[in-house]
Design an enzyme around this catalytic site. Structure first.
Site, mmCIF file in Angstrom:
data_model
loop_
_atom_site.group_PDB
_atom_site.id
_atom_site.type_symbol
_atom_site.label_atom_id
_atom_site.label_comp_id
_atom_site.label_asym_id
_atom_site.label_seq_id
_atom_site.Cartn_x
_atom_site.Cartn_y
_atom_site.Cartn_z
ATOM 1 N N ARG A 69 1.158 -24.568 72.802
ATOM 2 C CA ARG A 69 0.464 -24.533 71.527
ATOM 3 C C ARG A 69 -0.592 -25.633 71.449
ATOM 4 O O ARG A 69 -0.516 -26.638 72.144
ATOM 5 C CB ARG A 69 1.459 -24.709 70.383
ATOM 6 C CG ARG A 69 2.413 -23.541 70.194
ATOM 7 C CD ARG A 69 3.340 -23.780 69.000
ATOM 8 N NE ARG A 69 4.217 -24.933 69.211
ATOM 9 C CZ ARG A 69 4.063 -26.104 68.641
ATOM 10 N NH1 ARG A 69 3.033 -26.323 67.837
ATOM 11 N NH2 ARG A 69 4.909 -27.083 68.865
ATOM 12 N N LYS A 78 3.891 -17.954 66.334
ATOM 13 C CA LYS A 78 4.147 -19.097 65.469
ATOM 14 C C LYS A 78 3.320 -19.057 64.188
ATOM 15 O O LYS A 78 3.731 -19.602 63.158
ATOM 16 C CB LYS A 78 3.895 -20.401 66.236
ATOM 17 C CG LYS A 78 4.948 -20.678 67.304
ATOM 18 C CD LYS A 78 6.362 -20.692 66.727
ATOM 19 C CE LYS A 78 7.402 -21.078 67.761
ATOM 20 N NZ LYS A 78 8.789 -20.991 67.221
ATOM 21 N N HIS A 121 13.913 -22.249 61.765
ATOM 22 C CA HIS A 121 13.568 -22.220 63.190
ATOM 23 C C HIS A 121 14.870 -22.365 63.955
ATOM 24 O O HIS A 121 15.282 -23.463 64.343
ATOM 25 C CB HIS A 121 12.601 -23.371 63.509
ATOM 26 C CG HIS A 121 12.142 -23.385 64.933
ATOM 27 N ND1 HIS A 121 11.845 -24.542 65.605
ATOM 28 C CD2 HIS A 121 11.921 -22.382 65.807
ATOM 29 C CE1 HIS A 121 11.456 -24.256 66.840
ATOM 30 N NE2 HIS A 121 11.502 -22.949 66.982
ATOM 31 N N SER A 167 11.832 -26.271 71.168
ATOM 32 C CA SER A 167 11.741 -25.645 72.480
ATOM 33 C C SER A 167 12.382 -26.533 73.539
ATOM 34 O O SER A 167 12.126 -27.724 73.608
ATOM 35 C CB SER A 167 10.272 -25.402 72.842
ATOM 36 O OG SER A 167 9.673 -24.519 71.944
ATOM 37 N N LYS A 174 18.359 -23.455 72.337
ATOM 38 C CA LYS A 174 18.620 -22.411 71.340
ATOM 39 C C LYS A 174 18.852 -21.058 71.989
ATOM 40 O O LYS A 174 19.847 -20.390 71.735
ATOM 41 C CB LYS A 174 17.442 -22.281 70.366
ATOM 42 C CG LYS A 174 17.262 -23.401 69.396
ATOM 43 C CD LYS A 174 16.356 -23.032 68.234
ATOM 44 C CE LYS A 174 15.138 -22.233 68.620
ATOM 45 N NZ LYS A 174 14.227 -22.933 69.524
ATOM 46 N N THR A 175 17.909 -20.665 72.827
ATOM 47 C CA THR A 175 17.997 -19.348 73.453
ATOM 48 C C THR A 175 19.200 -19.267 74.384
ATOM 49 O O THR A 175 19.967 -18.296 74.367
ATOM 50 C CB THR A 175 16.703 -19.039 74.227
ATOM 51 O OG1 THR A 175 15.602 -19.089 73.327
ATOM 52 C CG2 THR A 175 16.758 -17.673 74.874
ATOM 53 N N ASP A 203 14.953 -16.959 67.693
ATOM 54 C CA ASP A 203 14.168 -18.147 67.367
ATOM 55 C C ASP A 203 13.875 -18.352 65.887
ATOM 56 O O ASP A 203 13.702 -19.480 65.463
ATOM 57 C CB ASP A 203 12.835 -18.079 68.137
ATOM 58 C CG ASP A 203 12.066 -19.394 68.126
ATOM 59 O OD1 ASP A 203 12.666 -20.436 68.414
ATOM 60 O OD2 ASP A 203 10.865 -19.359 67.838
ATOM 61 N N ARG A 218 7.372 -18.729 80.254
ATOM 62 C CA ARG A 218 8.026 -17.974 79.186
ATOM 63 C C ARG A 218 8.191 -16.497 79.546
ATOM 64 O O ARG A 218 7.419 -15.935 80.310
ATOM 65 C CB ARG A 218 7.190 -18.046 77.908
ATOM 66 C CG ARG A 218 7.073 -19.433 77.309
ATOM 67 C CD ARG A 218 8.258 -19.764 76.450
ATOM 68 N NE ARG A 218 8.154 -21.076 75.847
ATOM 69 C CZ ARG A 218 8.922 -21.500 74.863
ATOM 70 N NH1 ARG A 218 9.856 -20.713 74.371
ATOM 71 N NH2 ARG A 218 8.781 -22.710 74.384
#
Length: 528
Positions: A56, A198, A217, A235, A239-240, A254, A319
């Site tokens: 980003r 995002k 988030h 990130s 989480k994933t 997410d 990704r």
């Protein structure tokens, strides 16, 4: 340019003969490869590279200063204002540029699995692979929904259009601009597809609180008994990985909302980090990378087209974007009840936070507002090694409103539904980054499963003297010396010094929340 002019220009752009509307996955794969935007890999995924921007561009993100939103936005370094004149001038240039392209690609869909609060969106792209990304990440409409689709927000993406800062009023060639009044997201000068995802999340973070829905988030899953778990974290914090549990059904990867009815996924897909991905460690993610998946900046063998997930020569921030249906263990539609367990994930580069600790409601609000973690390499431009950072609500780049709006909503919902909250350090143990080692994933999984199963709700704990955290003395399957971080350090004096440094950093960071009650600012956080 007034709102009518903007709508007319947009309608004219979208109705052009060069616009491909709602192409199928196969058609978009064919377009992306034939146009030289991407290559087909051995699994049927398409691999694209995003050039110099592999993450980003937060410094190039703006919200238009408009009467409709001016008094609601928490203006600052995250929510940077830009004038209507600058937006309208760039918008006109971008739409004129896109109208001249041979082909454009339009996707229509939704954000939000709960039909009572979902946002109708459309995405117009210069690249076929970007449109495929949108189709993988957002919620696809049924034929009936498509026939009646009317977009509430439009994303206009032109990666090859570069701004001239001296003329266009931007900082660089890149811009991500949100107009709440005109309901448009304007993106240019960057090929990183995550900006689209995002931007829509930021818009949901603006809109949902007005409906008494907490946007989050986080990832989420649910057990056989209907018990829901949330996983907050930036990130790279897990989480994933941790939500993709074979023993539980995935609600989403997410972004979620928490309404009076329960939890729902905002997206229709997953955007998983895949650096060092293996089937052994993350089988659900590995096997989800099939036909139509978009791989960003993954190195692929030129002959065999086999992905090398260990190769970080393009970026650490590789990704995979795929529809949630690529995972077998999912809830469909992506809605569930109220959370029983909430997990805050942090990758502590200092190596001093416990691998797991129990939080009171006040501590939960404190650590939610603090959002401590370490920025990991590649998640943003310029980040090449882990750095300690505080990201409010574990997602400050995406919060248009003041952070206390979200924290107060979280505290209220914890009270209403009796959720148990845990802080989990997936970062370093036995020393800071460069000295210690990363926490073993197997240990983290064991601790998180114990928390979700309720095994840690009533266990004996030890209170950390620096951070005031309640640390379980025993977790079955995890060595006891790992649980107390100071015990994992060979050099105890070095631990004490580093822990004191981090505690001070917490205190200094929290000063920006001057309006927060003493109950949270003093009792909820690290001890003085």
């Amino acid at each position: 340019m007034n709102s009518i002019d903007t709508v007319n220009e947009l309608n004219e752009l979208l109705s052009g003969e060069n616009v491909n509307i709602q192409l199928s996955v196969a058609q978009l794969v064919e377009k992306a490869t034939s146009r030289g935007e991407a290559v087909l890999t051995s699994t049927g995924a398409v691999k694209a590279e995003t050039g110099k921007y592999t993450g980003r561009s937060p410094q190039d993100k703006y919200i238009v200063d408009e009467p409709i939103s001016r008094d609601k936005i928490d203006w600052g370094s995250v929510n940077q204002p830009i004038s209507s004149e600058v937006f309208e001038s760039l918008y006109k240039k971008v739409t004129s540029y896109l109208a001249e392209q041979n082909e454009l690609f339009l996707f229509k869909g939704f954000a939000g699995a709960d039909k009572t609060s979902r946002l109708s969106i459309q995405v117009i792209n210069e690249y076929a692979w970007h449109n495929l990304f949108a189709q993988q990440l957002f919620i696809n409409p049924t034929e009936e929904e498509l026939a009646n689709h009317k977009a509430d927000f439009t994303v206009v993406s032109a990666p090859n259009f570069k701004a001239n800062p001296a003329v266009d009023g931007t900082k660089t060639e890149t811009f991500i601009i949100v107009s709440m009044e005109k309901r448009i997201v304007l993106i240019g000068g960057t090929e990183y597809a995550g900006e689209m995802k995002k931007s829509i999340f930021s818009i949901m973070n603006y809109l949902l609180p007005e409906q008494n829905i907490l946007p989050m988030h986080c990832s989420a899953n649910v057990g056989e008994e209907g018990d829901v778990a949330l996983f907050f974290g930036l990130s790279g914090t897990g989480k994933t990985t941790l939500s993709a549990d074979a023993g539980r059904k995935l609600i989403g990867d997410d972004e979620h909302g928490w309404s009076d009815n329960g939890v729902f996924n905002i997206e229709g897909g997953c955007y998983a980090k895949c650096i060092d991905l293996t089937r052994e460690n993350e089988p659900q993610i590995y096997d989800a990378i099939t036909f139509g998946t978009v791989l960003e900046n993954v190195v692929v063998d030129a002959k065999t087209r086999v992905a090398n997930y260990a190769d970080n020569s393009l970026t650490e921030n590789t990704r995979a974007a795929y529809q949630i249906q690529n995972i077998e263990n999912i809830v469909d539609p992506s809605v569930a009840g109220h959370p029983n367990t909430i997990v805050f994930l942090t990758a502590d580069a200092f190596g001093v936070l416990p691998p797991i600790s129990k939080l009171t409601k006040e501590q939960a609000m404190y650590h939610f507002l603090s959002g401590f973690t370490s920025k990991l390499a590649g998640t943003e431009r310029g980040i090449t090694s882990p750095q300690p950072a505080f990201s409010t609500c574990f997602g400050s780049p995406f919060l248009p409103l003041h952070a206390t709006v979200y924290a107060e909503m979280l505290g209220k919902k914890i009270d209403e539904h009796g959720a148990q909250v845990f802080l989990v350090n997936t970062g370093w143990t036995g020393g800071e980054y460069g000295v210690g080692s990363r926490m073993k994933l197997s240990y983290t999984r064991t601790m998180v499963r114990a928390a979700i199963d309720g095994k840690l709700n009533n266990v004996e704990t030890e209170t950390d003297t620096v951070f005031g955290l309640a640390i379980p003395k025993q977790v079955e399957g995890v060595p006891s010396e790992v649980l107390i971080p100071r015990n994992a350090w060979t050099d105890k004096a070095a631990y004490d010094k580093k822990a004191a440094e981090l505690a001070q950093a917490f205190h200094e960071n929290f000063k920006k929340f001057g309006t927060v009650s003493e109950e949270i600012s003093q009792k909820g956080g690290p001890l003085a």
